[in-house]
Design a protein around this motif. Structure first.
Motif, short mmCIF file in Angstrom:
data_model
loop_
_atom_site.label_atom_id
_atom_site.label_comp_id
_atom_site.label_asym_id
_atom_site.label_seq_id
_atom_site.Cartn_x
_atom_site.Cartn_y
_atom_site.Cartn_z
N THR A 58 21.98 -29.66 -41.48
CA THR A 58 22.85 -31.11 -41.57
C THR A 58 22.51 -31.66 -42.46
O THR A 58 21.70 -32.18 -42.92
N ASN A 59 23.63 -32.85 -42.42
CA ASN A 59 23.40 -33.53 -43.63
C ASN A 59 23.93 -35.25 -43.30
O ASN A 59 23.30 -35.80 -43.80
N SER A 60 24.44 -35.00 -41.84
CA SER A 60 25.30 -35.93 -41.83
C SER A 60 24.69 -36.56 -40.40
O SER A 60 23.85 -36.05 -39.22
N VAL A 61 24.62 -38.72 -40.37
CA VAL A 61 24.47 -38.74 -38.68
C VAL A 61 24.79 -37.97 -37.66
O VAL A 61 24.34 -37.62 -36.65
N GLU A 62 26.32 -37.96 -38.01
CA GLU A 62 27.20 -37.29 -36.83
C GLU A 62 26.56 -36.23 -36.26
O GLU A 62 27.33 -36.30 -34.87
N SER A 63 26.08 -35.11 -37.20
CA SER A 63 25.25 -34.10 -36.88
C SER A 63 23.75 -34.41 -36.05
O SER A 63 22.62 -33.10 -35.75
N ARG A 64 22.96 -34.97 -36.61
CA ARG A 64 21.85 -35.02 -36.53
C ARG A 64 20.62 -35.37 -35.25
O ARG A 64 21.10 -36.78 -34.72
N PRO A 65 19.69 -34.37 -35.15
CA PRO A 65 19.25 -34.49 -33.74
C PRO A 65 18.11 -36.24 -34.13
O PRO A 65 17.55 -36.72 -34.65
#
Length: 266
Positions: free
Chosen positions: A207-214
């Motif tokens: 992942t690279n973005s806030v939208e998908s990071r846990p």
């Protein structure tokens, strides 16, 4: 005497396990100047939690972690249940070999497969997404083994009784086997949720973005600043991250311990 030694050893291990948690609680609820020293009468504060919440989009991280563990757990429950039922109750050519191949997966560390998993996610075009984090873990050899051991203890007479009543194979599985294995599902669910809630390396890579990071990946924001490490804020953020797991374990600890003890003696 042996009982005393065992109790003392267990108490020492429990203390060593809980000591970092006690330090995190102390540091999170006190000002930064008290993070390295214990002082009676030190003032309590919730400012560290407020600062941690404002420093990172925790609401989004919590949602991502919740979606991740829910997706993985749902997929594992379905696939592991069907596979375990087939291995426990159906006779087919190569059954034992297939089950041995499933057990071999237990000896392979997930980190060994990171490069190939990354290439697979890239070919599928789902990098930087929650499904990309979840997909390599949808099938679980440990879940198949645990449920198979449980299903094998169910008397076959219950199968016959259900079929006499007109139930098909799927209905027998859902109405006979799954309810009887409920404690095992709870215990395995705790293990799976705990692992994927705390997993760091694979989500960080894919992942690279806030939208998908846990949550676990989001916590690194507190150690990447130029102002040094504020342990009070880090401990507050860590407590917020681990609180759901601690609560779940406290609620289901009896089922967790009993199910694994029962599975181990079968």
């Amino acid at each position: 005497m042996a009982r005393v030694i065992e109790s003392a050893g267990a108490g020492l291990l429990a203390f060593l396990w809980v000591l970092p948690l006690l330090y995190a609680v102390w540091t999170a609820f006190h000002p930064a100047e008290f993070s390295a020293r214990f002082t009676l009468g030190a003032p309590l504060t919730l400012e560290n939690f407020a600062r941690a919440w404002e420093a990172a989009p925790f609401a989004r991280y919590f949602l991502n972690s919740f979606l991740l563990v829910s997706l993985v757990l749902a997929g594992q429950f379905v696939l592991c249940t069907l596979a375990a039922y087939a291995f426990a109750r159906y006779e087919f050519p190569g059954r034992e070999i297939a089950f041995m191949l499933v057990l071999v997966q237990l000896m392979i560390m997930p980190d060994v497969l990171i490069v190939e998993n990354y290439r697979t996610m890239s070919r599928l075009g789902i990098l930087d997404s929650i499904p990309a984090i979840a997909l390599p873990y949808i099938a679980s050899a440990f879940g198949v083994f645990l449920l198979r051991q449980t299903f094998k203890t169910v008397p076959r007479e219950l199968d016959d009784a259900a079929r006499v009543e007109g139930a098909n194979a799927l209905q027998v599985l859902l109405k006979v086997y799954v309810p009887l294995a409920r404690p095992v599902y709870i215990a395995y669910g705790l293990v799976s949720v705990s692992y994927h809630w705390n997993n760091f390396l694979w989500p960080l890579i894919v992942t690279n973005s806030v939208e998908s990071r846990p949550l676990t990946v989001g916590l690194q924001v507190f150690s990447s600043g130029d102002q040094g490490i504020d342990w009070s804020v880090i401990c507050a953020a860590t407590l917020m991250t681990s609180a759901p797991l601690l609560l779940a374990f406290l609620l289901f600890q009896r089922q967790f311990v009993q199910s694994f003890m029962r599975a181990g003696i079968r």
